[in-house]
Design a protein around this motif. Structure first.
Motif, PDB file in Angstrom:
ATOM      1  N   ALA B   3      76.102  48.285  29.915  1.00 41.80           N
ATOM      2  CA  ALA B   3      76.567  48.069  31.280  1.00 41.80           C
ATOM      3  C   ALA B   3      75.802  48.920  32.280  1.00 41.80           C
ATOM      4  O   ALA B   3      76.108  48.898  33.457  1.00 41.80           O
ATOM      5  CB  ALA B   3      78.049  48.379  31.355  1.00 41.80           C
ATOM      6  N   ARG B   4      74.806  49.673  31.815  1.00 35.47           N
ATOM      7  CA  ARG B   4      74.099  50.524  32.760  1.00 35.47           C
ATOM      8  C   ARG B   4      73.320  49.678  33.765  1.00 35.47           C
ATOM      9  O   ARG B   4      72.909  48.572  33.471  1.00 35.47           O
ATOM     10  CB  ARG B   4      73.147  51.445  31.996  1.00 35.47           C
ATOM     11  N   ALA B   5      73.096  50.241  34.932  1.00 38.96           N
ATOM     12  CA  ALA B   5      72.454  49.492  36.010  1.00 38.96           C
ATOM     13  C   ALA B   5      70.944  49.680  35.963  1.00 38.96           C
ATOM     14  O   ALA B   5      70.442  50.712  35.498  1.00 38.96           O
ATOM     15  CB  ALA B   5      72.986  49.979  37.350  1.00 38.96           C
ATOM     16  N   ILE B  10      70.804  48.937  41.443  1.00 35.94           N
ATOM     17  CA  ILE B  10      71.180  50.037  42.331  1.00 35.94           C
ATOM     18  C   ILE B  10      70.597  49.825  43.718  1.00 35.94           C
ATOM     19  O   ILE B  10      71.269  50.059  44.730  1.00 35.94           O
ATOM     20  CB  ILE B  10      70.741  51.382  41.716  1.00 35.94           C
ATOM     21  N   ALA B  11      69.369  49.320  43.770  1.00 37.09           N
ATOM     22  CA  ALA B  11      68.752  49.057  45.073  1.00 37.09           C
ATOM     23  C   ALA B  11      69.568  48.034  45.849  1.00 37.09           C
ATOM     24  O   ALA B  11      69.815  48.193  47.047  1.00 37.09           O
ATOM     25  CB  ALA B  11      67.317  48.545  44.864  1.00 37.09           C
ATOM     26  N   ALA B  12      70.005  46.986  45.146  1.00 38.14           N
ATOM     27  CA  ALA B  12      70.774  45.936  45.825  1.00 38.14           C
ATOM     28  C   ALA B  12      72.087  46.514  46.362  1.00 38.14           C
ATOM     29  O   ALA B  12      72.485  46.240  47.496  1.00 38.14           O
ATOM     30  CB  ALA B  12      71.049  44.781  44.866  1.00 38.14           C
ATOM     31  N   GLU B  13      72.726  47.328  45.541  1.00 42.33           N
ATOM     32  CA  GLU B  13      74.018  47.846  45.959  1.00 42.33           C
ATOM     33  C   GLU B  13      73.879  48.837  47.114  1.00 42.33           C
ATOM     34  O   GLU B  13      74.724  48.888  48.017  1.00 42.33           O
ATOM     35  CB  GLU B  13      74.731  48.503  44.776  1.00 42.33           C
ATOM     36  N   ALA B  14      72.788  49.620  47.090  1.00 40.95           N
ATOM     37  CA  ALA B  14      72.593  50.612  48.147  1.00 40.95           C
ATOM     38  C   ALA B  14      71.978  50.004  49.400  1.00 40.95           C
ATOM     39  O   ALA B  14      71.921  50.654  50.442  1.00 40.95           O
ATOM     40  CB  ALA B  14      71.713  51.750  47.633  1.00 40.95           C
ATOM     41  N   ILE B  44      73.706  56.162  41.070  1.00 38.25           N
ATOM     42  CA  ILE B  44      73.112  56.429  39.760  1.00 38.25           C
ATOM     43  C   ILE B  44      74.115  57.174  38.885  1.00 38.25           C
ATOM     44  O   ILE B  44      74.302  56.852  37.708  1.00 38.25           O
ATOM     45  CB  ILE B  44      71.800  57.230  39.912  1.00 38.25           C
ATOM     46  N   ALA B  45      74.823  58.140  39.481  1.00 38.67           N
ATOM     47  CA  ALA B  45      75.797  58.913  38.707  1.00 38.67           C
ATOM     48  C   ALA B  45      76.964  58.026  38.269  1.00 38.67           C
ATOM     49  O   ALA B  45      77.433  58.078  37.132  1.00 38.67           O
ATOM     50  CB  ALA B  45      76.305  60.081  39.544  1.00 38.67           C
ATOM     51  N   GLU B  46      77.408  57.148  39.186  1.00 41.05           N
ATOM     52  CA  GLU B  46      78.566  56.302  38.869  1.00 41.05           C
ATOM     53  C   GLU B  46      78.242  55.220  37.853  1.00 41.05           C
ATOM     54  O   GLU B  46      79.017  54.952  36.941  1.00 41.05           O
ATOM     55  CB  GLU B  46      79.071  55.606  40.145  1.00 41.05           C
TER      56      GLU B  46
END
Lengths: 328, 328
Positions: B3-5, B10-14, B44-46
């Protein structure tokens, strides 16, 4: 290379297959007739024998590996660059590793890191995109030859064509065909290569045909086929279509062609496109497409020369190869 | 993958670029705003963070290299196979080295030797030709997946289609279009793949149309374009042309198309060709060509599965993927 013969030379002279010569050269004598073995061994002794340079250098542990990063293997222009570079590197005793970056900065970065940290002695980056690892590699002075699209980080080794002049030549072609309502299409995401082609076209057309304005229309898409289709779709109903269009890659011209067919616009009767690339398949299935031929088969040897200069610590500079308009 | 991103997730979410995430993940914090840095670091941490598998395995020194040997990079079918295999291998943390054999036994042998003695852990051989080194590799049990064309040395791992059935489906298509004077063309040098396609076509057509004989015409040429052109040239003057033709590769159909244009034979009006491949470009610039679609994008994952089985000492067998006729 000298005067020594290759497997193929000896096979031709002996009138046997290359496999047969290879077997006999490797000492496997039991699958050919004694007369054939004798003839091939005599020719090898007389002519000398030149093993394939890739095999020789790799068996000798002197292998060089070069990585090519290219945005899309299934673009015919990329395939042509990859094929000519592979052949030129093989002649130089070097193996090419081909990495498909899908035009994505993150994949470009991963491959740059992975190839560098592991083994390669040089990079060929076709249509580079800006990315942190590329910037770092340029900063370190890694041997990198940029192809088609210049380095986003300053003037470095480059093999390509004069893109502004290619656009201008396309304008001259459409002017000579009598085009008076010209347009240029381009992908919404504009690379420096495409921008130079479009600007060269617009500038020349408007200078040669005073009072004429070139329509410039962008189209979005994941590749040039889709972008060409989308841009052509934005040209309006068929009666508003231009009578000539610069397509800054042949794939964009293919996209325009499909959009034209769907609207009943005859190509080239109603609308004359001009492409840039002159893909090898055009002569077979796109006889309606005049195109600026980019000499991809000549790219490979010049890329190898550039890499050699860089690895010897010499500047490689820019190599602009001559293009030529192919009229159909 | 779990399930890691990925970088892209991460780019899309940020709401930032992939490059920005990559820089921040790599500790370069000075080119983004403090707010962006904070947001990306928090994501990244989440989410956890999944580096690209190629980069990870190569940086960790666990790299696997697989060599693909293919006869011609500038054949669109080869490019499609190479692209799908490269992507599937990359997902598995493996780098593909692409070697262009130019359909020559001597180059195939040189690359087999060079790749094996140096580093690779498996081979993908597309459209293999018989050669001494290939025979030796098969004899040693090297992990080899054959693609498109079976091993010339017996029943081994194979990914392709049912070629006889593809030929039969092409016959059904031409029968349904009312063809009654059929022909099949093929290259003078006949591979098992092409022979199966032609035989499947002839057998089905003659079984379904009693009294009809299929003309079978060969053409010589360095590639399928030239061979198709030569074979079509041997069909006689336009009035003797067949009303339907099996072209056992799309490139052969392109060759026939050019010969037809030169003779004033309308395609498909006077002569209906049917190809095999359904190259991606057909939808754009060969709208006259119905073709049996070979699912090249599905080849890559199955090739990777086969390699995994072979490397674990398990038999991989034959994988025949489903084809489908695309009517135009």
């Amino acid at each position: 290379m000298g005067a020594r013969a290759s497997l193929a030379d000896i096979a031709a002279e002996a009138g046997v297959s290359v496999s047969t010569v290879s077997r006999i050269a490797n000492g496997a004598l039991d699958r050919a007739s004694p007369a054939t073995v004798e003839k091939v061994q005599r020719l090898i002794a007389e002519r000398g024998f030149r093993p394939n340079p890739v095999g020789r250098s790799l068996r000798g542990g002197e292998s060089q590996l070069v990585a090519m990063l290219a945005p899309n293997l299934d673009n015919p222009a990329m395939a042509a660059i990859a094929a000519s570079t592979e052949a030129a590197l093989r002649d130089a005793g070097t193996v090419m590793i081909l990495c498909d970056t899908h035009d994505r900065p993150d994949l470009q970065d991963e491959y740059l890191r992975a190839m560098r940290s592991r083994f390669v002695e040089g990079f060929v980056v076709v249509s580079a995109v800006a990315s942190p690892e590329l910037e770092a590699a340029v900063g370190r002075g890694d041997p990198i030859v940029f192809v088609n699209r210049r380095s986003p980080y300053g003037g470095l080794a480059f093999v390509g064509i004069d893109n502004r002049k290619a656009g201008a030549d396309a304008a001259d072609h459409l002017l000579a065909r009598g085009v008076r309502r010209p347009a240029a299409i381009h992908p919404a995401e504009l690379s420096s290569t495409i921008r130079d082609r479009v600007e060269g076209f617009v500038e020349r057309f408007e200078a040669q045909a005073p009072g004429v304005r070139v329509r410039v229309v962008a189209g979005a898409g994941a590749n040039h086929l889709d972008a060409g289709y989308a841009a052509a779709g934005a040209l309006g109903p068929s009666e508003e279509w231009p009578d000539g269009v610069l397509c800054p890659s042949d794939l964009m011209a293919y996209g325009l062609y499909r959009a034209a067919l769907e609207r009943g616009v005859r190509v080239p009767g109603d609308c004359e496109p001009v492409g840039i690339d002159d893909n090898a398949l055009n002569a077979w299935i796109a006889p309606w497409l005049s195109s600026v031929r980019v000499p991809y088969p000549a790219f490979g040897p010049r890329i190898v020369e550039c890499l050699r200069s860089l690895r010897q610590g010499e500047p490689a500079g820019e190599i602009l190869l001559p293009h030529a308009l192919v009229r159909r």
